[in-house]
Scaffold this motif. Structure first.
Motif, PDB file in Angstrom:
ATOM      1  N   GLU A 185     -14.472 -24.590 -11.420  1.00 21.58           N
ATOM      2  CA  GLU A 185     -14.795 -23.237 -11.823  1.00 21.58           C
ATOM      3  C   GLU A 185     -15.936 -23.276 -12.837  1.00 21.58           C
ATOM      4  OE1 GLU A 185     -13.664 -20.359 -10.737  1.00 21.58           O
ATOM      5  OE2 GLU A 185     -12.264 -21.288  -9.320  1.00 21.58           O
ATOM      6  N   PRO A 186     -16.826 -22.288 -12.810  1.00 20.09           N
ATOM      7  CA  PRO A 186     -17.935 -22.305 -13.782  1.00 20.09           C
ATOM      8  C   PRO A 186     -17.430 -22.125 -15.207  1.00 20.09           C
ATOM      9  CG  PRO A 186     -17.904 -20.251 -12.533  1.00 20.09           C
ATOM     10  CD  PRO A 186     -16.910 -21.155 -11.882  1.00 20.09           C
ATOM     11  N   VAL A 187     -18.029 -22.856 -16.124  1.00 26.39           N
ATOM     12  CA  VAL A 187     -17.629 -22.757 -17.531  1.00 26.39           C
ATOM     13  C   VAL A 187     -18.289 -21.566 -18.210  1.00 26.39           C
ATOM     14  CG1 VAL A 187     -17.200 -25.226 -17.726  1.00 26.39           C
ATOM     15  CG2 VAL A 187     -19.486 -24.348 -18.206  1.00 26.39           C
ATOM     16  N   ARG A 188     -19.388 -21.059 -17.635  1.00 29.44           N
ATOM     17  CA  ARG A 188     -20.079 -19.906 -18.218  1.00 29.44           C
ATOM     18  C   ARG A 188     -20.892 -19.226 -17.130  1.00 29.44           C
ATOM     19  NH1 ARG A 188     -21.950 -22.407 -22.020  1.00 29.44           N
ATOM     20  NH2 ARG A 188     -20.407 -21.904 -23.615  1.00 29.44           N
ATOM     21  N   SER A 189     -21.002 -17.910 -17.207  1.00 26.49           N
ATOM     22  CA  SER A 189     -21.783 -17.140 -16.242  1.00 26.49           C
ATOM     23  C   SER A 189     -22.654 -16.137 -16.980  1.00 26.49           C
ATOM     24  CB  SER A 189     -20.872 -16.409 -15.246  1.00 26.49           C
ATOM     25  OG  SER A 189     -20.140 -17.325 -14.459  1.00 26.49           O
ATOM     26  N   PHE A 190     -23.862 -15.925 -16.451  1.00 23.06           N
ATOM     27  CA  PHE A 190     -24.797 -14.961 -17.022  1.00 23.06           C
ATOM     28  C   PHE A 190     -25.185 -13.962 -15.930  1.00 23.06           C
ATOM     29  CE2 PHE A 190     -25.556 -18.924 -19.341  1.00 23.06           C
ATOM     30  CZ  PHE A 190     -25.413 -18.510 -20.649  1.00 23.06           C
ATOM     31  N   THR A 191     -25.203 -12.690 -16.277  1.00 23.25           N
ATOM     32  CA  THR A 191     -25.690 -11.649 -15.373  1.00 23.25           C
ATOM     33  C   THR A 191     -26.638 -10.751 -16.146  1.00 23.25           C
ATOM     34  OG1 THR A 191     -23.775 -10.247 -15.892  1.00 23.25           O
ATOM     35  CG2 THR A 191     -23.631 -11.646 -13.918  1.00 23.25           C
ATOM     36  N   TRP A 192     -27.705 -10.331 -15.467  1.00 25.54           N
ATOM     37  CA  TRP A 192     -28.663  -9.407 -16.063  1.00 25.54           C
ATOM     38  C   TRP A 192     -29.327  -8.671 -14.911  1.00 25.54           C
ATOM     39  CZ3 TRP A 192     -32.675 -10.986 -20.380  1.00 25.54           C
ATOM     40  CH2 TRP A 192     -33.098  -9.830 -21.040  1.00 25.54           C
ATOM     41  N   GLY A 193     -28.882  -7.460 -14.632  1.00 26.41           N
ATOM     42  CA  GLY A 193     -29.393  -6.729 -13.485  1.00 26.41           C
ATOM     43  C   GLY A 193     -28.518  -6.957 -12.264  1.00 26.41           C
ATOM     44  N   VAL A 194     -28.951  -6.395 -11.144  1.00 24.09           N
ATOM     45  CA  VAL A 194     -28.135  -6.443  -9.932  1.00 24.09           C
ATOM     46  C   VAL A 194     -28.802  -7.212  -8.804  1.00 24.09           C
ATOM     47  CG1 VAL A 194     -26.967  -4.283 -10.475  1.00 24.09           C
ATOM     48  CG2 VAL A 194     -29.104  -4.209  -9.201  1.00 24.09           C
ATOM     49  N   ASP A 195     -30.027  -7.673  -8.994  1.00 23.07           N
ATOM     50  CA  ASP A 195     -30.738  -8.372  -7.926  1.00 23.07           C
ATOM     51  C   ASP A 195     -30.445  -9.865  -7.954  1.00 23.07           C
ATOM     52  OD1 ASP A 195     -32.573  -6.415  -6.483  1.00 23.07           O
ATOM     53  OD2 ASP A 195     -33.002  -5.944  -8.579  1.00 23.07           O
ATOM     54  N   SER A 196     -30.781 -10.513  -6.856  1.00 21.07           N
ATOM     55  CA  SER A 196     -30.519 -11.950  -6.720  1.00 21.07           C
ATOM     56  C   SER A 196     -31.459 -12.763  -7.592  1.00 21.07           C
ATOM     57  CB  SER A 196     -30.687 -12.374  -5.260  1.00 21.07           C
ATOM     58  OG  SER A 196     -29.760 -11.698  -4.437  1.00 21.07           O
ATOM     59  N   ILE A 197     -30.952 -13.894  -8.056  1.00 19.89           N
ATOM     60  CA  ILE A 197     -31.749 -14.858  -8.832  1.00 19.89           C
ATOM     61  C   ILE A 197     -32.085 -16.006  -7.899  1.00 19.89           C
ATOM     62  CG2 ILE A 197     -31.749 -16.402 -10.813  1.00 19.89           C
ATOM     63  CD1 ILE A 197     -29.684 -14.446 -12.068  1.00 19.89           C
ATOM     64  N   THR A 198     -33.375 -16.279  -7.732  1.00 21.92           N
ATOM     65  CA  THR A 198     -33.832 -17.181  -6.671  1.00 21.92           C
ATOM     66  C   THR A 198     -34.086 -18.601  -7.139  1.00 21.92           C
ATOM     67  OG1 THR A 198     -36.101 -16.411  -7.082  1.00 21.92           O
ATOM     68  CG2 THR A 198     -34.842 -15.299  -5.348  1.00 21.92           C
ATOM     69  N   ASN A 199     -34.409 -18.816  -8.407  1.00 24.19           N
ATOM     70  CA  ASN A 199     -34.702 -20.157  -8.911  1.00 24.19           C
ATOM     71  C   ASN A 199     -34.133 -20.331 -10.300  1.00 24.19           C
ATOM     72  OD1 ASN A 199     -36.769 -21.674  -7.024  1.00 24.19           O
ATOM     73  ND2 ASN A 199     -37.421 -19.536  -7.049  1.00 24.19           N
TER      74      ASN A 199
END
Length: 459
Positions: free
Chosen positions: A201-215
Motif C-alpha cells: 500500500e502507498p505510504v503517502r499520496s498527493f493530489t492536486w486537481g482532477v487531471d492525470s499526471i503523466t510523468n
C-alpha cells in the motif's frame, strides 16, 4: 643608454627607445619598404593566418568525420515506449515496449540478454534502485511489478522469470521513478503515490486537481523533492516529507517529459507540446531560465548528460537533438530514413553515447560527439585532436567557420517545416513592431519570449 647626474652625485640609468630613420625610411621610391621584424623563431609573422587556415581545415574535417550512428538494437515487436539505465553497469539497458514486453540489453555486445513478458498493454514506466539489484515496472493493466535484476550466471528463460512482488492498483499508472537513496519509489496516474518496496500500500499520496499526471521524476541531489507533469498543462513540485504539494506552474500547452539537472539541484527541463523545451529554476517558476527551440514537432522526452552541461531530446518530428544547457538552439540533430517518432531518450552514464527508442521497434545508439573517434588513441593523436579542438574554439565566431560548423543536412519535410516556422515567427514579430509603431507609446504590452507560454504560478 643615457646617464643622468643629480646634484647629490647619484647616478640613474634610463633606457629609451631610439629609432634611426635610416633604418626604416626608403632611400628612393623604387626601394622596398623596410618592415621591423621580430627575430624570435617562435613568433612567425604569419602565425594568425596559419592558425585560421588550420582552424578552417579542422572544422571541415570535423564535419567530414561526423558519423554519429553506432548501432541498432532490434528485437521488440512493438514501439519502444520507455527505457532505464543501470546505475552501476554502463553497458546494461532496460527497455519497455507497447506490447508489454521488457528487454534487458547489453550495449557492448549490442544484443538482448533477456526478454520478459511483463504486462498486458503498454509498459508505461521503468526504474531501477540505486544499487541496481531490482527494478520496478508499471503498465496500463493497473499493475506495479518489482523484479529482481537477473545476474549473468542465471540461465533462466524470460518466460520463467517471475516478479518479486505484484501490486494491483485502482487506476492506470502512467509513470514511475525510484528514490535515489531510500528503498521507495513514486508512481503517477490519477495521483502521485509514494511506495515502500516492502509494502503493498502507498505510504503517502498527493493530489492536486482532477487531471492525470503523466510523468514523475525524483531530484538526484535534493532527493526528497520530485517533479511531475500533468495533462492539465501543469508542472508541479512535491516534497515526500510533507503532506501537501509545494507549487506548480501552468503552461500554455501540455508537457510530455521532464528531467532534473544532475549537477544543479534547482534546475529542471520540461519537453513541451509547443515544439520547445523550457528550463526552470524551481525557486522561480514564473520565468524560465531558457527556452530551447529547434524542433518542428511536439517534444516527447528529455534526458540530461551526467555532466549537466547538455541534454538530449526526442520529438514527434522523428529527430533527436542535443542542446547545451544555456543555449537556445541545438548543436546536433540526428535522424535516419527509417526512424519514426521518438518516444524515449537516454544519455549514457559515461556521457559518451545517446540512446533513442522509437515507434518502429528499434533502439538506436548514437555518439554524443558526432565526430569522436571510438577506441584507444595514441598520444600524438590525442594531442592533435586537442589542438584541433582548441583551434575550432578560438575561431568559432569567424563567419565562414561558424557557417560550416553550424550547417546540418535534415530531411526535406523537416527543412520545409522549419522554414514555415521561421516565416510564422517573423510575421508575428513584424506585426508586433507595426502595432507598436502606430500605437500610443506604452499602450502595446511587450511580453518577453521566455514568459509568453507561462499562464500562471499556483502556490
Amino acid at each position: 643608454e643615457h646617464v643622468v647626474q643629480f646634484t647629490r652625485r647619484e647616478e640613474m640609468k634610463v633606457k629609451v627607445l631610439c629609432r634611426n630613420p635610416q633604418d626604416y625610411i626608403r632611400q628612393t621610391v623604387s626601394d622596398i619598404h623596410r618592415v621591423p621584424r621580430n627575430l624570435n623563431p617562435a613568433l612567425h609573422p604569419l602565425e594568425g593566418p596559419r592558425e585560421y587556415v588550420r582552424a578552417l581545415n579542422a572544422t571541415k574535417l570535423d564535419r567530414v568525420f561526423a558519423k554519429p550512428f553506432v548501432g541498432s538494437l532490434a528485437g521488440h515487436t512493438d514501439g519502444v515506449y520507455c527505457m532505464c539505465k543501470h546505475p552501476k553497469k554502463l553497458s546494461i539497458l532496460l527497455s519497455g515496449s507497447c506490447d508489454g514486453e521488457i528487454r534487458l540489453w547489453s550495449l557492448a555486445r549490442q544484443e538482448c540478454l533477456r526478454a520478459i513478458p511483463a504486462h498486458s498493454g503498454f509498459v508505461r514506466g521503468l526504474c531501477m534502485n540505486s544499487e541496481g539489484s531490482c527494478f520496478v515496472s508499471v503498465g496500463e493493466d493497473k499493475i506495479v511489478k518489482q523484479w529482481r535484476y537477473p545476474e549473468e550466471q542465471d540461465d533462466e528463460q524470460g518466460e520463467d522469470y517471475e516478479p518479486v512482488s505484484t501490486i494491483l492498483g485502482k487506476a492506470v499508472f502512467l509513470g514511475v521513478d525510484h528514490h535515489w537513496r531510500e528503498p521507495s519509489f513514486a508512481t503517477c496516474g490519477e495521483k502521485v503515490d509514494i511506495w515502500d518496496e516492502s509494502r503493498s500500500e502507498p505510504v503517502r499520496s498527493f493530489t492536486w486537481g482532477v487531471d492525470s499526471i503523466t510523468n514523475v521524476r525524483f531530484n538526484p541531489i535534493e532527493y526528497n523533492v520530485l517533479a511531475t507533469t500533468g495533462s492539465d498543462r501543469t508542472v508541479a513540485l512535491y516534497d515526500v516529507r510533507g503532506s501537501t504539494p509545494l507549487r506548480k506552474v501552468v503552461l500554455s500547452m501540455k508537457s510530455n517529459g521532464i528531467a532534473w539537472n544532475p549537477m544543479e539541484a534547482f534546475n529542471f527541463t520540461v519537453a513541451n507540446e509547443d515544439f520547445n523545451l523550457y528550463t526552470f529554476d524551481m525557486r522561480r517558476l514564473d520565468r524560465p531560465l531558457n527556452v530551447h527551440m529547434d524542433h518542428v514537432g511536439a517534444v516527447l522526452d528529455v534526458d540530461y548528460s551526467p555532466t549537466g552541461r547538455e541534454f538530449v531530446s526526442g520529438s514527434f518530428d522523428k529527430t533527436l537533438r542535443i542542446f547545451k544547457m544555456n543555449g537556445g538552439r541545438s548543436r546536433e540533430v540526428y535522424h535516419t530514413k527509417r526512424m519514426q517518432r521518438i518516444f524515449c531518450v537516454r544519455w549514457s552514464s559515461d556521457a559518451t553515447y545517446v540512446l533513442s527508442g522509437s515507434d518502429e521497434t528499434n533502439i538506436r545508439l548514437w555518439k554524443a560527439n558526432a565526430s569522436q573517434k571510438l577506441g584507444r588513441l595514441a598520444p600524438r593523436e590525442r594531442v592533435a585532436l586537442d589542438y584541433s579542438r582548441k583551434l575550432r574554439e578560438k575561431y568559432k565566431h569567424h563567419p565562414l567557420i561558424r557557417r560550416i560548423a553550424r550547417h546540418r543536412h535534415v530531411p526535406k519535410a523537416i527543412y520545409r517545416a522549419a522554414k514555415e516556422k521561421r516565416i510564422m515567427l517573423s510575421a508575428r514579430r513584424r506585426k508586433l513592431e507595426n502595432r507598436m509603431r502606430h500605437s500610443k507609446p506604452g499602450s502595446v504590452e511587450v511580453v518577453p519570449e521566455r514568459q509568453k507560454n507561462i499562464v500562471s504560478v499556483v502556490e
